[in-house]
Design a protein around this motif. Structure first.
Motif, PDB file in Angstrom:
ATOM      1  N   VAL A 151      -9.455   6.501  -6.169  1.00  0.00           N
ATOM      2  CA  VAL A 151     -10.339   5.337  -6.023  1.00  0.00           C
ATOM      3  C   VAL A 151      -9.530   4.103  -5.624  1.00  0.00           C
ATOM      4  O   VAL A 151      -9.915   3.356  -4.717  1.00  0.00           O
ATOM      5  N   ILE A 152      -8.407   3.898  -6.279  1.00  0.00           N
ATOM      6  CA  ILE A 152      -7.559   2.743  -5.984  1.00  0.00           C
ATOM      7  C   ILE A 152      -7.033   2.818  -4.555  1.00  0.00           C
ATOM      8  O   ILE A 152      -7.087   1.838  -3.802  1.00  0.00           O
ATOM      9  N   LEU A 153      -6.533   3.990  -4.167  1.00  0.00           N
ATOM     10  CA  LEU A 153      -5.988   4.135  -2.818  1.00  0.00           C
ATOM     11  C   LEU A 153      -7.070   3.986  -1.756  1.00  0.00           C
ATOM     12  O   LEU A 153      -6.829   3.406  -0.694  1.00  0.00           O
ATOM     13  N   CYS A 154      -8.267   4.467  -2.043  1.00  0.00           N
ATOM     14  CA  CYS A 154      -9.379   4.299  -1.100  1.00  0.00           C
ATOM     15  C   CYS A 154      -9.652   2.810  -0.886  1.00  0.00           C
ATOM     16  O   CYS A 154      -9.803   2.356   0.254  1.00  0.00           O
ATOM     17  N   ALA A 155      -9.682   2.049  -1.965  1.00  0.00           N
ATOM     18  CA  ALA A 155      -9.921   0.610  -1.852  1.00  0.00           C
ATOM     19  C   ALA A 155      -8.807  -0.062  -1.057  1.00  0.00           C
ATOM     20  O   ALA A 155      -9.068  -0.918  -0.200  1.00  0.00           O
ATOM     21  N   LEU A 156      -7.567   0.324  -1.315  1.00  0.00           N
ATOM     22  CA  LEU A 156      -6.446  -0.277  -0.583  1.00  0.00           C
ATOM     23  C   LEU A 156      -6.510   0.054   0.904  1.00  0.00           C
ATOM     24  O   LEU A 156      -6.286  -0.812   1.753  1.00  0.00           O
ATOM     25  N   HIS A 157      -6.825   1.295   1.220  1.00  0.00           N
ATOM     26  CA  HIS A 157      -6.884   1.708   2.627  1.00  0.00           C
ATOM     27  C   HIS A 157      -8.068   1.076   3.367  1.00  0.00           C
ATOM     28  O   HIS A 157      -7.969   0.796   4.553  1.00  0.00           O
ATOM     29  N   VAL A 176       0.842  -1.202   0.000  1.00  0.00           N
ATOM     30  CA  VAL A 176       0.000   0.000   0.000  1.00  0.00           C
ATOM     31  C   VAL A 176       0.876   1.251   0.000  1.00  0.00           C
ATOM     32  O   VAL A 176       0.643   2.192  -0.771  1.00  0.00           O
ATOM     33  N   ALA A 177       1.908   1.260   0.820  1.00  0.00           N
ATOM     34  CA  ALA A 177       2.832   2.407   0.859  1.00  0.00           C
ATOM     35  C   ALA A 177       3.551   2.578  -0.473  1.00  0.00           C
ATOM     36  O   ALA A 177       3.748   3.709  -0.947  1.00  0.00           O
ATOM     37  N   ALA A 178       3.930   1.471  -1.101  1.00  0.00           N
ATOM     38  CA  ALA A 178       4.610   1.543  -2.399  1.00  0.00           C
ATOM     39  C   ALA A 178       3.684   2.096  -3.477  1.00  0.00           C
ATOM     40  O   ALA A 178       4.113   2.881  -4.330  1.00  0.00           O
ATOM     41  N   VAL A 179       2.422   1.702  -3.441  1.00  0.00           N
ATOM     42  CA  VAL A 179       1.445   2.220  -4.413  1.00  0.00           C
ATOM     43  C   VAL A 179       1.269   3.721  -4.205  1.00  0.00           C
ATOM     44  O   VAL A 179       1.272   4.496  -5.169  1.00  0.00           O
ATOM     45  N   GLU A 180       1.149   4.147  -2.959  1.00  0.00           N
ATOM     46  CA  GLU A 180       1.021   5.589  -2.677  1.00  0.00           C
ATOM     47  C   GLU A 180       2.218   6.351  -3.238  1.00  0.00           C
ATOM     48  O   GLU A 180       2.052   7.385  -3.894  1.00  0.00           O
ATOM     49  N   ALA A 181       3.413   5.867  -2.955  1.00  0.00           N
ATOM     50  CA  ALA A 181       4.630   6.542  -3.422  1.00  0.00           C
ATOM     51  C   ALA A 181       4.700   6.555  -4.945  1.00  0.00           C
ATOM     52  O   ALA A 181       5.066   7.567  -5.549  1.00  0.00           O
ATOM     53  N   SER A 182       4.337   5.446  -5.544  1.00  0.00           N
ATOM     54  CA  SER A 182       4.368   5.356  -7.004  1.00  0.00           C
ATOM     55  C   SER A 182       3.386   6.327  -7.638  1.00  0.00           C
ATOM     56  O   SER A 182       3.713   7.013  -8.612  1.00  0.00           O
ATOM     57  N   PHE A 183       2.186   6.400  -7.072  1.00  0.00           N
ATOM     58  CA  PHE A 183       1.190   7.316  -7.618  1.00  0.00           C
ATOM     59  C   PHE A 183       1.629   8.770  -7.445  1.00  0.00           C
ATOM     60  O   PHE A 183       1.435   9.589  -8.340  1.00  0.00           O
ATOM     61  N   GLY A 214       2.812  19.057 -17.556  1.00  0.00           N
ATOM     62  CA  GLY A 214       1.584  19.750 -17.930  1.00  0.00           C
ATOM     63  C   GLY A 214       0.641  18.837 -18.698  1.00  0.00           C
ATOM     64  O   GLY A 214      -0.099  19.277 -19.569  1.00  0.00           O
ATOM     65  N   ASP A 215       0.658  17.554 -18.369  1.00  0.00           N
ATOM     66  CA  ASP A 215      -0.123  16.548 -19.091  1.00  0.00           C
ATOM     67  C   ASP A 215      -1.615  16.706 -18.800  1.00  0.00           C
ATOM     68  O   ASP A 215      -2.025  16.853 -17.651  1.00  0.00           O
ATOM     69  N   ALA A 216      -2.418  16.616 -19.832  1.00  0.00           N
ATOM     70  CA  ALA A 216      -3.868  16.791 -19.705  1.00  0.00           C
ATOM     71  C   ALA A 216      -4.535  15.638 -18.956  1.00  0.00           C
ATOM     72  O   ALA A 216      -5.632  15.790 -18.438  1.00  0.00           O
ATOM     73  N   CYS A 217      -3.873  14.497 -18.887  1.00  0.00           N
ATOM     74  CA  CYS A 217      -4.509  13.352 -18.217  1.00  0.00           C
ATOM     75  C   CYS A 217      -4.254  13.355 -16.706  1.00  0.00           C
ATOM     76  O   CYS A 217      -4.670  12.424 -16.016  1.00  0.00           O
ATOM     77  N   LEU A 218      -3.608  14.387 -16.188  1.00  0.00           N
ATOM     78  CA  LEU A 218      -3.287  14.428 -14.761  1.00  0.00           C
ATOM     79  C   LEU A 218      -4.535  14.314 -13.884  1.00  0.00           C
ATOM     80  O   LEU A 218      -4.583  13.490 -12.980  1.00  0.00           O
ATOM     81  N   HIS A 219      -5.546  15.124 -14.136  1.00  0.00           N
ATOM     82  CA  HIS A 219      -6.720  15.136 -13.258  1.00  0.00           C
ATOM     83  C   HIS A 219      -7.510  13.825 -13.318  1.00  0.00           C
ATOM     84  O   HIS A 219      -7.868  13.287 -12.265  1.00  0.00           O
ATOM     85  N   PRO A 220      -7.758  13.267 -14.500  1.00  0.00           N
ATOM     86  CA  PRO A 220      -8.437  11.963 -14.516  1.00  0.00           C
ATOM     87  C   PRO A 220      -7.590  10.867 -13.852  1.00  0.00           C
ATOM     88  O   PRO A 220      -8.122   9.994 -13.167  1.00  0.00           O
ATOM     89  N   ARG A 221      -6.292  10.946 -14.019  1.00  0.00           N
ATOM     90  CA  ARG A 221      -5.417   9.937 -13.403  1.00  0.00           C
ATOM     91  C   ARG A 221      -5.453  10.072 -11.880  1.00  0.00           C
ATOM     92  O   ARG A 221      -5.488   9.085 -11.159  1.00  0.00           O
ATOM     93  N   ARG A 222      -5.464  11.311 -11.385  1.00  0.00           N
ATOM     94  CA  ARG A 222      -5.571  11.521  -9.935  1.00  0.00           C
ATOM     95  C   ARG A 222      -6.876  10.940  -9.396  1.00  0.00           C
ATOM     96  O   ARG A 222      -6.905  10.365  -8.313  1.00  0.00           O
ATOM     97  N   ALA A 223      -7.940  11.103 -10.146  1.00  0.00           N
ATOM     98  CA  ALA A 223      -9.227  10.548  -9.719  1.00  0.00           C
ATOM     99  C   ALA A 223      -9.153   9.024  -9.659  1.00  0.00           C
ATOM    100  O   ALA A 223      -9.633   8.409  -8.701  1.00  0.00           O
ATOM    101  N   ASP A 224      -8.546   8.413 -10.659  1.00  0.00           N
ATOM    102  CA  ASP A 224      -8.364   6.961 -10.657  1.00  0.00           C
ATOM    103  C   ASP A 224      -7.520   6.526  -9.460  1.00  0.00           C
ATOM    104  O   ASP A 224      -7.837   5.552  -8.779  1.00  0.00           O
ATOM    105  N   HIS A 225      -6.447   7.250  -9.218  1.00  0.00           N
ATOM    106  CA  HIS A 225      -5.566   6.922  -8.103  1.00  0.00           C
ATOM    107  C   HIS A 225      -6.307   7.017  -6.774  1.00  0.00           C
ATOM    108  O   HIS A 225      -6.116   6.177  -5.887  1.00  0.00           O
TER     109      HIS A 225
END
Length: 113
Positions: A78-84, A47-54, A65-76
């Motif tokens: 959700v994933i981190l919430c499930a892990l926690h 879980v800590a490794a996933v957090e650091a990687s994200f 300045g990548d346009a996919c930053l905000h959607p990727r953060r949203a995905d992250h």
């Protein structure tokens, strides 16, 4: 915090992100093959490794300045919430749930590439 925009060739950036994600997938795969007791002990480290990687991935995307930053953060998120939400149950011995989550995580990490 605003980072300066840097210009890296898209193929180099994509390759770096794929390499980073591949390393994380390898860690998940290694965890999945561990015996139950080791799996339970090592799950919090994953879980800590996933957090650091994200965080690293999001920092790279922000720098670029990548346009996919905000959607990727949203995905992250959700994933981190499930892990926690899963981590306390795994630490209490629910190895089956932990293995299901690890399987799903590996598939999600492949899909996000």
């Amino acid at each position: 915090m605003k980072f300066p925009h840097i210009a890296l060739p898209p193929p180099a950036t994509s390759a770096a992100l794929r390499r980073h994600r591949s390393t994380l997938r390898a860690r998940v795969k290694a965890l999945r093959s561990e015996p139950d007791r080791k799996f339970v002990n090592d799950f919090p480290e994953l879980v800590a490794a996933v957090e650091a990687s994200f965080r690293h991935e999001e920092s790279m995307l922000e720098l670029l300045g990548d346009a996919c930053l905000h959607p990727r953060r949203a995905d992250h998120a959700v994933i981190l919430c499930a892990l926690h939400r899963t981590a306390p149950r795994v630490e209490s011995g629910d190895v089956g749930l932990g293995r299901q989550v690890a399987d799903a995580l590996e598939h999600v990490l492949t899909w996000q590439d």
